[in-house]
Scaffold this motif. Sequence first.
Motif, PDB file in Angstrom:
ATOM      1  N   ALA A  45       1.020  -1.013  -0.368  1.00 13.52           N
ATOM      2  CA  ALA A  45       0.116   0.195   0.393  1.00 13.52           C
ATOM      3  C   ALA A  45       0.560   1.249   0.111  1.00 13.52           C
ATOM      4  CB  ALA A  45      -0.771  -0.104   1.342  1.00 13.52           C
ATOM      5  N   GLY A  46       2.070   1.121   0.188  1.00 11.20           N
ATOM      6  CA  GLY A  46       3.632   3.008   0.373  1.00 11.20           C
ATOM      7  C   GLY A  46       4.512   2.130   0.878  1.00 11.20           C
ATOM      8  N   VAL A  47       5.536   2.685   0.488  1.00  9.34           N
ATOM      9  CA  VAL A  47       6.686   2.714   0.831  1.00  9.34           C
ATOM     10  C   VAL A  47       7.395   3.662   1.028  1.00  9.34           C
ATOM     11  CG1 VAL A  47       8.841   1.828  -0.211  1.00  9.34           C
ATOM     12  CG2 VAL A  47       7.120   0.422  -0.330  1.00  9.34           C
ATOM     13  N   ALA A  48       7.715   4.050   1.771  1.00  9.60           N
ATOM     14  CA  ALA A  48       8.540   5.311   2.097  1.00  9.60           C
ATOM     15  C   ALA A  48      10.010   6.257   2.026  1.00  9.60           C
ATOM     16  CB  ALA A  48       8.326   5.686   4.072  1.00  9.60           C
ATOM     17  N   ALA A  49      10.678   6.576   1.521  1.00  8.35           N
ATOM     18  CA  ALA A  49      12.236   6.428   1.329  1.00  8.35           C
ATOM     19  C   ALA A  49      13.108   5.758   2.428  1.00  8.35           C
ATOM     20  CB  ALA A  49      12.586   7.833   0.899  1.00  8.35           C
ATOM     21  N   ASN A  50      12.629   6.024   3.359  1.00  3.53           N
ATOM     22  CA  ASN A  50      13.527   5.326   4.409  1.00  3.53           C
ATOM     23  C   ASN A  50      13.818   3.935   4.053  1.00  3.53           C
ATOM     24  OD1 ASN A  50      11.274   5.437   5.148  1.00  3.53           O
ATOM     25  ND2 ASN A  50      12.261   6.572   7.652  1.00  3.53           N
ATOM     26  N   GLN A  51      12.627   3.670   3.964  1.00  2.00           N
ATOM     27  CA  GLN A  51      12.597   2.128   4.346  1.00  2.00           C
ATOM     28  C   GLN A  51      13.224   1.245   2.869  1.00  2.00           C
ATOM     29  OE1 GLN A  51       8.005   1.922   4.023  1.00  2.00           O
ATOM     30  NE2 GLN A  51       8.245   0.079   5.191  1.00  2.00           N
ATOM     31  N   ILE A  52      13.857   1.964   1.654  1.00  2.00           N
ATOM     32  CA  ILE A  52      14.436   1.596   1.039  1.00  2.00           C
ATOM     33  C   ILE A  52      15.429   2.411   1.070  1.00  2.00           C
ATOM     34  CG2 ILE A  52      12.831   0.840  -1.438  1.00  2.00           C
ATOM     35  CD1 ILE A  52      13.513   3.521  -2.807  1.00  2.00           C
ATOM     36  N   GLY A  53      16.528   2.530   2.603  1.00  2.00           N
ATOM     37  CA  GLY A  53      17.797   3.137   2.726  1.00  2.00           C
ATOM     38  C   GLY A  53      17.997   4.818   2.108  1.00  2.00           C
ATOM     39  N   VAL A  54      16.554   5.465   2.267  1.00  2.00           N
ATOM     40  CA  VAL A  54      17.232   6.707   1.675  1.00  2.00           C
ATOM     41  C   VAL A  54      16.271   7.768   2.326  1.00  2.00           C
ATOM     42  CG1 VAL A  54      17.239   8.155  -0.062  1.00  2.00           C
ATOM     43  CG2 VAL A  54      17.171   6.178  -0.322  1.00  2.00           C
ATOM     44  N   GLY A  55      17.160   8.905   3.071  1.00  2.00           N
ATOM     45  CA  GLY A  55      16.547   9.874   3.985  1.00  2.00           C
ATOM     46  C   GLY A  55      16.087  10.744   3.723  1.00  2.00           C
ATOM     47  N   LEU A  56      15.618  10.721   2.506  1.00  2.00           N
ATOM     48  CA  LEU A  56      14.976  11.943   2.402  1.00  2.00           C
ATOM     49  C   LEU A  56      12.784  11.640   2.234  1.00  2.00           C
ATOM     50  CD1 LEU A  56      17.115  12.272  -0.883  1.00  2.00           C
ATOM     51  CD2 LEU A  56      16.831  13.857   0.799  1.00  2.00           C
ATOM     52  N   ARG A  57      12.642  13.103   2.612  1.00  2.00           N
ATOM     53  CA  ARG A  57      11.145  12.402   2.564  1.00  2.00           C
ATOM     54  C   ARG A  57      10.439  12.804   1.700  1.00  2.00           C
ATOM     55  NH1 ARG A  57       9.568  13.778   7.218  1.00  2.00           N
ATOM     56  NH2 ARG A  57       6.302  14.701   6.831  1.00  2.00           N
ATOM     57  N   ALA A  58      10.028  11.362   1.112  1.00  2.00           N
ATOM     58  CA  ALA A  58       9.553  11.686   0.146  1.00  2.00           C
ATOM     59  C   ALA A  58       9.064   9.779   0.694  1.00  2.00           C
ATOM     60  CB  ALA A  58       9.737  10.313  -1.159  1.00  2.00           C
ATOM     61  N   PHE A  59       7.346   9.323  -0.528  1.00  2.00           N
ATOM     62  CA  PHE A  59       6.929   7.875  -0.199  1.00  2.00           C
ATOM     63  C   PHE A  59       5.871   7.452  -1.452  1.00  2.00           C
ATOM     64  CE2 PHE A  59       3.359  10.553   1.843  1.00  2.00           C
ATOM     65  CZ  PHE A  59       2.350   9.889   1.266  1.00  2.00           C
ATOM     66  N   SER A  60       6.057   7.166  -1.987  1.00  2.00           N
ATOM     67  CA  SER A  60       4.802   5.832  -2.544  1.00  2.00           C
ATOM     68  C   SER A  60       3.732   5.671  -2.054  1.00  2.00           C
ATOM     69  CB  SER A  60       5.665   5.192  -3.955  1.00  2.00           C
ATOM     70  OG  SER A  60       6.466   4.105  -3.162  1.00  2.00           O
ATOM     71  N   TYR A  61       2.483   5.300  -2.466  1.00  2.00           N
ATOM     72  CA  TYR A  61       1.096   4.671  -2.494  1.00  2.00           C
ATOM     73  C   TYR A  61       0.855   3.560  -3.487  1.00  2.00           C
ATOM     74  CZ  TYR A  61      -1.114   8.315  -4.560  1.00  2.00           C
ATOM     75  OH  TYR A  61      -1.732   9.731  -5.468  1.00  2.00           O
ATOM     76  N   ASN A  62      -0.008   2.750  -3.257  1.00  2.00           N
ATOM     77  CA  ASN A  62      -1.021   2.228  -4.214  1.00  2.00           C
ATOM     78  C   ASN A  62      -2.198   1.319  -3.601  1.00  2.00           C
ATOM     79  OD1 ASN A  62      -1.731  -0.346  -5.948  1.00  2.00           O
ATOM     80  ND2 ASN A  62       0.310  -1.494  -6.074  1.00  2.00           N
ATOM     81  N   ILE A  63      -2.400   1.985  -3.425  1.00  2.00           N
ATOM     82  CA  ILE A  63      -4.512   2.184  -3.139  1.00  2.00           C
ATOM     83  C   ILE A  63      -5.374   1.564  -4.415  1.00  2.00           C
ATOM     84  CG2 ILE A  63      -5.873   3.063  -1.943  1.00  2.00           C
ATOM     85  CD1 ILE A  63      -3.227   2.534  -0.322  1.00  2.00           C
ATOM     86  N   ASP A  64      -6.032   0.372  -3.770  1.00  2.00           N
ATOM     87  CA  ASP A  64      -6.685  -0.207  -4.982  1.00  2.00           C
ATOM     88  C   ASP A  64      -6.190  -0.178  -6.458  1.00  2.00           C
ATOM     89  OD1 ASP A  64      -8.386  -1.240  -2.406  1.00  2.00           O
ATOM     90  OD2 ASP A  64      -9.261   1.059  -2.866  1.00  2.00           O
ATOM     91  N   GLY A  65      -4.858   0.109  -7.224  1.00  2.00           N
ATOM     92  CA  GLY A  65      -4.633   0.460  -7.885  1.00  2.00           C
ATOM     93  C   GLY A  65      -3.713   1.852  -8.372  1.00  2.00           C
ATOM     94  N   ASP A  66      -4.283   2.570  -7.765  1.00  2.00           N
ATOM     95  CA  ASP A  66      -4.201   4.587  -8.315  1.00  2.00           C
ATOM     96  C   ASP A  66      -2.772   4.127  -6.890  1.00  2.00           C
ATOM     97  OD1 ASP A  66      -4.120   6.960  -8.860  1.00  2.00           O
ATOM     98  OD2 ASP A  66      -5.295   7.034  -6.478  1.00  2.00           O
ATOM     99  N   ILE A  67      -1.484   4.041  -8.208  1.00  2.00           N
ATOM    100  CA  ILE A  67      -0.232   4.174  -7.988  1.00  2.00           C
ATOM    101  C   ILE A  67       0.188   5.712  -7.866  1.00  2.00           C
ATOM    102  CG2 ILE A  67       1.656   3.580  -8.206  1.00  2.00           C
ATOM    103  CD1 ILE A  67       1.041   1.268  -9.457  1.00  2.00           C
ATOM    104  N   GLY A  68       1.137   6.330  -7.098  1.00  2.00           N
ATOM    105  CA  GLY A  68       1.108   7.902  -6.781  1.00  2.00           C
ATOM    106  C   GLY A  68       2.213   7.813  -5.962  1.00  2.00           C
ATOM    107  N   TYR A  69       3.328   9.118  -5.955  1.00  2.00           N
ATOM    108  CA  TYR A  69       3.731   9.276  -4.511  1.00  2.00           C
ATOM    109  C   TYR A  69       3.157  10.797  -4.780  1.00  2.00           C
ATOM    110  CZ  TYR A  69       5.774  12.041  -8.442  1.00  2.00           C
ATOM    111  OH  TYR A  69       6.189  13.386  -9.274  1.00  2.00           O
ATOM    112  N   VAL A  70       4.787  11.300  -2.985  1.00  2.00           N
ATOM    113  CA  VAL A  70       4.369  12.185  -2.778  1.00  2.00           C
ATOM    114  C   VAL A  70       5.749  13.274  -2.406  1.00  2.00           C
ATOM    115  CG1 VAL A  70       3.775  14.164  -1.135  1.00  2.00           C
ATOM    116  CG2 VAL A  70       2.136  12.017  -2.254  1.00  2.00           C
TER     117      VAL A  70
END
Length: 163
Positions: A45-70
């Motif tokens: 449903a979501g992945v934050a940048a620090n979850q992939i080891g990057v300490g920057l303020r961004a995330f992606s989301y995937n809710i019911d096939g609606d994929i985006g990022y902020v």
Amino acid sequence: MAVREIRLYGDPVLRSACAPIENIDEGVRALIRDLVDTVELPGRAGVAANQIGVGLRAFSYNIDGDIGYVINPVLTEVRGEPVPTGEGCLSVPGLWHDTPRHPWARVEGIDVDGNPVVVEGEGLLAQALQHETDHLDGIVYLSRLEADTRKLAMRQVRESDWF
């Protein structure tokens, strides 16, 4: 670009607040592509940048096939009293616990072109917005659990084969 490996609970990057993105360069564009590629996998449903080891303020989301990022998301509004909501986390695999979350949330930030982005909604989207902005603030959902549930969850973490 690439599906990135998810950092697991105990990795210090998950407990550190992420820095705002000051300049959108090719490195940031690559990060966003990786976040989107990584969240596209089923069950995410979501992945934050620090979850992939990057300490920057961004995330992606995937809710019911609606994929985006902020980029540089800020949780600007929540509505309703928090209710216990079943929640898991890619960084804490195999665990699922009721976590107090507001039923509606809004996040504001920008896209890779510097344009304003507003993502708001209820249900799973509201939960994901709160969960991912928590990650970017260095908060893993386990710390939001009620005391007894948190004790159980921490025992489950210690007994897991990945910790």
